[in-house]
Design an enzyme around this catalytic site. Structure first.
Site, short mmCIF file in Angstrom:
data_model
loop_
_atom_site.label_atom_id
_atom_site.label_comp_id
_atom_site.label_asym_id
_atom_site.label_seq_id
_atom_site.Cartn_x
_atom_site.Cartn_y
_atom_site.Cartn_z
N ASP B 195 48.26 34.64 41.82
CA ASP B 195 47.15 34.99 40.94
C ASP B 195 46.26 35.84 41.84
OD1 ASP B 195 44.71 35.17 39.64
OD2 ASP B 195 45.03 33.30 38.58
N HIS B 196 46.32 37.16 41.66
CA HIS B 196 45.69 38.02 42.66
C HIS B 196 44.20 37.77 42.80
CE1 HIS B 196 44.96 40.61 39.10
NE2 HIS B 196 43.86 40.90 39.75
N HIS B 258 43.33 33.49 35.62
CA HIS B 258 42.21 33.84 36.51
C HIS B 258 41.01 32.92 36.31
CE1 HIS B 258 44.58 37.27 37.35
NE2 HIS B 258 44.14 38.06 36.40
#
Lengths: 342, 506
Positions: B195-196, B258
């Site tokens: 999950d960047h 996110h």
């Protein structure tokens, strides 16, 4: 979205007092804000730059040219002249954004030029100009030159040097490192070599070679003997070897260390005419009889400005192992080279 | 201590260790993600001296091509997208390490060829293999299985790792199926789910801010916090992502991953240690404390919307349904606001509001913690018009930093007050550039550090929270339309309109 580049404003005065410098800095910031350029003051550190000789001046200029990106809050540059007065140049430099509403960051820079009698009290000169509650770094661009006012060291929590410069006495740095935190740019340039050495000895097979090491070789570029010495000193210290002596002969150095079992480890530092260097070092080889661990330079680069920013950070990790490396090197330099001959 | 057992004496002085010998295999190497993020990240890791001595990349793509063409493509991608530009010396060092294989991901021959190429690259000295699946999530399961069948999955020697990036499924059932497919091929310890957002400096700083500052912990609870707003707003539309976005919508694209991750970091208990499993245990515990709504309750707690035409930054922009490749009758949401209740001792009764939307007035990601008002104001009410409760805002983008709103007296003869801000901005306090999120994540994965990656049980817990919402919307009416450039649908305001709460302006 990007920064539009540095935006500068400046003032220059001759025969001034520090109160005037502070007033002018305040005026510069107000003028900048009045022009509608919203900005925030950086809150990182105070950087004091000790007087540099003519040769070091260019290097100071190059490094400071990148400060807009790195944003020390206030940079105080000490310069020497022969006139019996204090001259000052103050400027603010801002990184502004090309996006409406984004706040730019500004730092300021003051160059104070005085004669020897004033610089002998440089600590009192800079004291009113230091921003409170921020760490202070003292940069010695010319570490071989005597500090005009030793009290400057008391003002700083950290001293920045580059031992790779010509004529820097490592013994002096070793004694300095005993009393204050020294961030040596040369040590930063060697970070890749330390990481690569550690990575090479992650495997158990390689670690088994350590007690049987017989030879340490470093090839370096140009006049980068100091980085090679520091790397050899660090390996000696961490491998648990007792430093013997080392003989420096222009483009090379040869010496010895003793393993914990008393056996000798030959140390050879040689200039490599083909080298393009990474941190000044081109290759490192550790030999255990016919077996070897060899490490070569790769694409790692340590550009001065990035390294400079890293060295300015008040992070203890920057200097990890440095005092030990210096200790080994100075022991070698003070010792007598002994067998086996190289 | 024997020499064999002795620790590595050189490791103690290394702040950023080098990963062990590695071959990185990128499936989808000629795609958008590889060009924009992965190849520049690899290049910058090399530039910073953070790649191991023995490092190679095998790009795998379905498009016809060879190694030479891939190298050319990589150079173009790095030149265009790298934060540092391209330096010839660093490029020359990376270029010969780039290799390419062409083939279909469902063709067993591709995996035979990969196995051979990996052995060639090892040249007798095995390197760890990291497989990055920069491909559509529909390929995750098949590729993972094919790798396992080729002996490159669980228990492989040399060790292997699998990196995948959201979406991890389309709903709970497909997420569980994907988890099963992946876990049948790889051990959980080998799987690195990206999950960047977790790679962003400011998101990582959430934990430092919370757990390294003693003044926050005593007030970080229901007793002092009135409510929390977590916002991820974008001014852009969907661009060329209609194919994915129209089947996902904002809830799958942002909320399920996110914002749930950010929620967990904001609200979780303090971990005992900063290591992968301890932190992820705490996040899962928090996510399991989040109240699950029944489908018939969803409309009371969750609002969605779809942007219509409007104006952003002085330019007219089309409605979502008029975007390229979006069906005219699309019912996909581009905006979601939801009220989250956390049923634990720390947060019971303190709502968290999550909000995400496209085509809102500006791009902003922030966490706003609104504190309870003082119990009694000893000043005349008429002078206290500006006495807002304290609020701490953690800004993730664009101006990364933290601000605390206080109330102060306006200088003058009267006791008038107004809010003032005490601000810390990253750019003012730290020297140098931050690495891109992908650089950090790739580097951590090469080192085998899973702290910033999501675990299977986290993903499951997130889907369990979202599933009833998807179920409720499945048969519901089309989302209300909000004008592009507005603050979102009016229904979202009603979600907060108790005790005078309002959304922070985007």
């Amino acid at each position: 979205m990007s920064a539009t580049g540095p935006d500068r404003d400046g003032w220059r005065g001759e025969g001034v007092r520090t109160e005037r410098v502070l007033e002018e800095l305040d005026r510069l910031h107000r003028a900048h804000t009045r022009r509608g350029r919203a900005h925030a003051l950086t809150r990182t550190l105070n950087l004091i730059v000790a007087p540099a000789s003519g040769g070091a001046d260019a290097m100071v200029g190059e490094a400071l040219a990148g400060l807009g990106r790195h944003n020390p809050s206030r940079t105080l540059i000490l310069r020497r002249h022969s006139s019996d007065r204090l001259d000052a140049e103050a400027s603010i430099e801002c990184e502004l954004w090309d996006v409406a509403g984004r706040v730019g960051f500004c730092h300021d820079q003051v160059a104070l030029t005085g004669d020897d009698s004033r610089l002998a009290h440089a600590a009192s000169l800079v004291a009113p100009l230091l921003l409170p509650d921020l760490p202070t770094v003292l940069w010695l661009p010319d570490p071989a030159a005597p500090l005009p006012d030793p009290l400057l060291l008391e003002r700083a929590q950290q001293v920045l040097v580059d031992s790779a410069r010509d004529g820097v006495p490592l013994r002096n740095l070793a004694s300095l490192a005993e009393s204050t935190r020294v961030h040596d740019l040369t040590w930063g340039r060697l970070e890749f070599w330390r990481a690569a050495t550690a990575a090479a000895f992650e495997s158990l097979e390689r670690r088994k070679l350590l007690p049987r090491m017989t030879r340490l070789e470093v090839r370096f570029e140009g006049d980068a003997l100091t980085p090679a010495l520091l790397l050899a000193g660090w390996i000696t210290a961490r491998a648990g070897w007792r430093p013997g002596g080392i003989e420096v002969d222009g483009a090379r150095a040869r010496g010895t260390a003793a393993r914990p079992d008393g056996a000798a480890v030959a140390i050879s530092l040689e200039r490599d005419p083909e080298a393009r260097g990474c941190g000044g070092v081109e290759a490192l080889t550790l030999r255990a009889g016919s077996e070897e661990v060899g490490l070569g330079r790769r694409a790692a680069t340590n550009r001065l400005r990035d390294l400079f920013a890293e060295a300015l950070q008040p992070l203890a990790s920057f200097a990890h192992g440095y005092a030990e490396a210096l200790g080994s090197v100075t022991s070698m330099l003070d010792g007598e080279p002994s067998a086996p001959s190289l | 201590m024997s020499a064999e057992a002795a620790a590595n004496p050189f490791a103690q002085d290394v702040a950023e260790p080098l990963p062990g010998p590695t071959t990185l295999v990128i499936f989808g190497a000629t795609g958008d993600l590889a060009a924009r993020k992965l190849l520049p990240a690899i290049y910058n890791l090399g530039l910073g001296g953070l790649l191991p001595e023995r490092f190679g990349v095998i790009g795998i793509g379905r498009r016809a091509g060879d190694t030479e063409a891939f190298r050319h493509h990589a150079r173009e991608a790095i030149s265009t997208y790298s934060r540092t530009g391209i330096e010839e010396d660093a490029w020359r060092a990376l270029e010969p390490r780039l290799d390419f294989l062409n083939g279909d991901f469902d063709d067993p021959k591709l995996f035979d060829a990969l196995e051979s190429r990996l052995e060639e690259m090892d040249d007798g000295e095995p390197a760890q293999r990291v497989f990055y699946l920069a491909v559509s999530s529909s390929f995750f399961g098949p590729i993972a299985k094919a790798l396992a069948e080729a002996g490159l999955g669980a228990g492989a020697e040399p060790p292997t790792r699998l990196m995948i990036e959201k979406p991890f499924g389309h709903d709970l059932a497909s997420a569980l199926q994907l988890a099963e497919d992946v876990s049948s091929a790889f051990d959980e310890s080998q799987v690195f789910r990206i999950d960047h957002y977790l790679g962003k400096e400011t998101v990582q700083n959430l934990q430092v801010l919370r757990f390294a500052n003693g003044i926050l912990e005593p007030i970080w609870n229901r007793r002092y916090v009135e409510h929390v707003q977590i916002t991820m707003a974008e001014d852009i539309g969907i661009g060329h992502r209609a194919g994915y976005y129209d089947t996902a919508g904002a809830i799958r694209d942002v909320i399920q991953n996110h914002l749930m991750q950010v929620l967990a970091l904001v609200a979780m208990e303090a971990p005992v240690r900063f290591d992968a499993d301890t932190i992820r245990d705490e996040k899962v515990k928090l996510l399991r404390s989040v109240r699950r709504y029944r489908p018939d309750e969803v409309s009371d707690y969750v609002v969605r919307g779809q942007y219509g035409a409007g104006w952003i930054g002085g330019e007219q922009v089309p409605a979502y349904v008029d975007e390229q490749d979006v069906p005219d009758d699309s019912r996909s949401e581009t905006y979601v606001a939801m009220r989250v209740e956390i049923d634990n001792w720390r947060w019971a009764g303190t709502p968290f509001y999550l909000r995400t939307g496209k085509r809102l007035p500006r791009r902003v990601t922030e966490i706003a913690v609104r504190f309870r008002p003082v119990p009694h104001l000893p000043f005349a009410r008429s002078d206290m018009a500006g006495a807002e409760p304290n609020e701490m805002v953690l800004s993730v983008q664009p101006d990364e930093g933290v601000s605390l709103r206080l109330v102060a007296k306006v200088p003058g003869q009267t006791m008038s007050v107004r809010p003032v801000l005490m601000e810390f901005k990253y750019g003012t306090s730290f020297l140098g550039d931050s690495p891109e999120a992908y650089e950090r994540l790739l580097y951590d994965a090469l080192l085998g550090d899973a702290t910033l990656f999501t675990r299977a049980d986290e993903v499951k817990a997130e889907w369990e929270l979202v599933e009833p919402i998807l179920e409720a919307w499945g048969d519901g009416p089309a989302p209300p339309v909000y004008a592009a450039g507005s603050q979102g649908p009016a229904e979202a305001d009603e979600l907060l309109a108790v005790r005078g709460r309002t959304w922070r302006q985007v």
